[in-house]
Motif scaffolding. Structure first.
Motif, PDB file in Angstrom:
ATOM      1  N   GLN A  31      37.077  50.735  26.939  1.00 53.81           N
ATOM      2  CA  GLN A  31      36.184  49.750  27.684  1.00 53.81           C
ATOM      3  C   GLN A  31      36.957  48.922  28.491  1.00 53.81           C
ATOM      4  N   GLN A  32      36.415  48.513  29.769  1.00 54.77           N
ATOM      5  CA  GLN A  32      37.281  47.563  30.791  1.00 54.77           C
ATOM      6  C   GLN A  32      36.209  46.427  31.106  1.00 54.77           C
ATOM      7  N   LEU A  33      36.899  45.288  31.596  1.00 55.09           N
ATOM      8  CA  LEU A  33      36.242  44.138  32.033  1.00 55.09           C
ATOM      9  C   LEU A  33      36.839  43.943  33.557  1.00 55.09           C
ATOM     10  N   THR A  34      36.113  43.596  34.403  1.00 56.15           N
ATOM     11  CA  THR A  34      36.685  43.072  35.548  1.00 56.15           C
ATOM     12  C   THR A  34      36.123  41.857  36.278  1.00 56.15           C
ATOM     13  N   GLU A  35      36.848  40.969  36.320  1.00 57.54           N
ATOM     14  CA  GLU A  35      36.377  39.599  36.650  1.00 57.54           C
ATOM     15  C   GLU A  35      36.815  39.529  38.382  1.00 57.54           C
ATOM     16  N   HIS A  36      35.934  39.657  39.301  1.00 58.32           N
ATOM     17  CA  HIS A  36      36.259  39.826  40.522  1.00 58.32           C
ATOM     18  C   HIS A  36      36.088  38.417  41.382  1.00 58.32           C
ATOM     19  N   PHE A  37      37.415  37.880  42.067  1.00 56.02           N
ATOM     20  CA  PHE A  37      37.362  36.667  42.699  1.00 56.02           C
ATOM     21  C   PHE A  37      37.050  36.571  43.969  1.00 56.02           C
ATOM     22  N   PHE A  38      37.436  37.690  44.922  1.00 52.38           N
ATOM     23  CA  PHE A  38      37.430  37.657  46.308  1.00 52.38           C
ATOM     24  C   PHE A  38      37.317  39.029  46.930  1.00 52.38           C
ATOM     25  N   THR A  39      36.424  38.897  47.943  1.00 52.04           N
ATOM     26  CA  THR A  39      36.405  40.238  49.007  1.00 52.04           C
ATOM     27  C   THR A  39      36.500  39.633  50.286  1.00 52.04           C
ATOM     28  N   ASN A  40      37.488  40.169  51.299  1.00 53.33           N
ATOM     29  CA  ASN A  40      37.587  39.804  52.484  1.00 53.33           C
ATOM     30  C   ASN A  40      36.414  40.147  53.243  1.00 53.33           C
ATOM     31  N   ALA A  41      36.256  39.417  54.606  1.00 56.00           N
ATOM     32  CA  ALA A  41      35.165  39.940  55.633  1.00 56.00           C
ATOM     33  C   ALA A  41      34.957  41.244  56.007  1.00 56.00           C
ATOM     34  N   LYS A  42      36.215  42.110  55.809  1.00 54.31           N
ATOM     35  CA  LYS A  42      36.065  43.344  56.377  1.00 54.31           C
ATOM     36  C   LYS A  42      35.804  44.328  55.071  1.00 54.31           C
ATOM     37  N   GLU A  43      35.742  43.655  53.903  1.00 52.07           N
ATOM     38  CA  GLU A  43      35.377  44.632  52.909  1.00 52.07           C
ATOM     39  C   GLU A  43      36.577  45.560  52.421  1.00 52.07           C
ATOM     40  N   ASN A  44      37.752  45.401  52.947  1.00 53.94           N
ATOM     41  CA  ASN A  44      38.855  46.170  52.451  1.00 53.94           C
ATOM     42  C   ASN A  44      39.846  45.526  51.879  1.00 53.94           C
ATOM     43  N   PHE A  45      39.661  44.301  51.227  1.00 52.90           N
ATOM     44  CA  PHE A  45      40.703  43.549  50.375  1.00 52.90           C
ATOM     45  C   PHE A  45      40.106  42.840  49.279  1.00 52.90           C
ATOM     46  N   PHE A  46      40.514  42.976  48.047  1.00 53.91           N
ATOM     47  CA  PHE A  46      39.732  42.564  46.809  1.00 53.91           C
ATOM     48  C   PHE A  46      40.861  41.797  45.805  1.00 53.91           C
ATOM     49  N   CYS A  47      40.531  40.946  45.043  1.00 56.19           N
ATOM     50  CA  CYS A  47      41.426  40.482  44.130  1.00 56.19           C
ATOM     51  C   CYS A  47      40.514  40.095  42.668  1.00 56.19           C
ATOM     52  N   GLY A  48      41.301  39.908  41.694  1.00 56.61           N
ATOM     53  CA  GLY A  48      40.524  39.692  40.551  1.00 56.61           C
ATOM     54  C   GLY A  48      41.707  40.054  39.226  1.00 56.61           C
ATOM     55  N   ILE A  49      40.965  39.849  38.196  1.00 58.83           N
ATOM     56  CA  ILE A  49      41.423  40.025  36.770  1.00 58.83           C
ATOM     57  C   ILE A  49      40.713  41.388  36.109  1.00 58.83           C
ATOM     58  N   TRP A  50      41.291  42.038  35.604  1.00 57.62           N
ATOM     59  CA  TRP A  50      40.954  43.359  34.890  1.00 57.62           C
ATOM     60  C   TRP A  50      41.317  43.464  33.495  1.00 57.62           C
ATOM     61  N   SER A  51      40.756  43.955  32.537  1.00 57.23           N
ATOM     62  CA  SER A  51      41.391  44.382  31.609  1.00 57.23           C
ATOM     63  C   SER A  51      40.663  45.418  30.606  1.00 57.23           C
ATOM     64  N   SER A  52      41.360  46.300  29.613  1.00 58.66           N
ATOM     65  CA  SER A  52      40.834  47.179  29.127  1.00 58.66           C
ATOM     66  C   SER A  52      41.226  47.216  27.475  1.00 58.66           C
ATOM     67  N   ASP A  53      40.676  47.759  26.776  1.00 57.61           N
ATOM     68  CA  ASP A  53      41.450  48.429  25.266  1.00 57.61           C
ATOM     69  C   ASP A  53      41.972  49.458  25.314  1.00 57.61           C
ATOM     70  N   ALA A  54      42.404  50.037  24.237  1.00 52.47           N
ATOM     71  CA  ALA A  54      43.113  51.286  24.260  1.00 52.47           C
ATOM     72  C   ALA A  54      42.410  52.408  24.807  1.00 52.47           C
ATOM     73  N   GLY A  55      43.157  53.363  25.354  1.00 53.56           N
ATOM     74  CA  GLY A  55      42.620  54.510  25.812  1.00 53.56           C
ATOM     75  C   GLY A  55      43.607  55.065  27.002  1.00 53.56           C
ATOM     76  N   LYS A  56      43.175  56.224  27.322  1.00 50.83           N
ATOM     77  CA  LYS A  56      44.129  56.812  28.488  1.00 50.83           C
ATOM     78  C   LYS A  56      43.117  57.549  29.230  1.00 50.83           C
ATOM     79  N   TRP A  57      43.514  57.425  30.653  1.00 52.11           N
ATOM     80  CA  TRP A  57      42.437  58.252  31.560  1.00 52.11           C
ATOM     81  C   TRP A  57      43.399  58.560  32.849  1.00 52.11           C
TER      82      TRP A  57
END
Length: 117
Positions: A31-57
């Motif tokens: 399972q994953q959780l994304t907390e998104h903070f910012f997207t620029n005006a061109k919508e090609n730059f993003f930042c945030g915090i992401w987390s997950s529990d155990a697994g492989k993909w």
């Protein structure tokens, strides 16, 4: 109009959670959780915090990503089978075109900044 500094504070972003796409999962039921903070005006730059529990993909990157591991650890393996373990305090970049796997050991949390052409 003045441009303002945008602070990144955990708990202040837009949250989205759910499973890793089932067709990508190789082990576990991560399972994953994304907390998104910012997207620029061109919508090609993003930042945030992401987390997950155990697994492989599987991973296939069309974007460049800077990562800073806040807590936990993971193993990233490229298409040639070369693995690297990353853990709290590690900073690294995953370039566009990277293919391989991500394995979260226990739980992991990272700060990410993504740029896509």
């Amino acid at each position: 109009m003045a441009v303002k500094l945008l602070r990144v504070r955990e708990g202040a972003g837009e949250r989205d959670s759910g499973p890793v796409a089932p067709e990508k999962v190789l082990a576990g039921m991560p399972q994953q959780l994304t907390e998104h903070f910012f997207t620029n005006a061109k919508e090609n730059f993003f930042c945030g915090i992401w987390s997950s529990d155990a697994g492989k993909w599987t991973l296939t990157y069309s974007e460049d990503e800077f990562c800073y591991i806040i807590e936990g650890e993971a193993v990233i393996t490229d298409a040639e089978g070369v693995s690297e373990r990353v853990s709290a305090g590690d900073a690294f970049c995953i370039p566009a075109g990277f293919e391989g796997t991500w394995e979260t050991i226990g739980t992991v949390k990272k700060f990410y900044a993504i740029y896509e052409e």
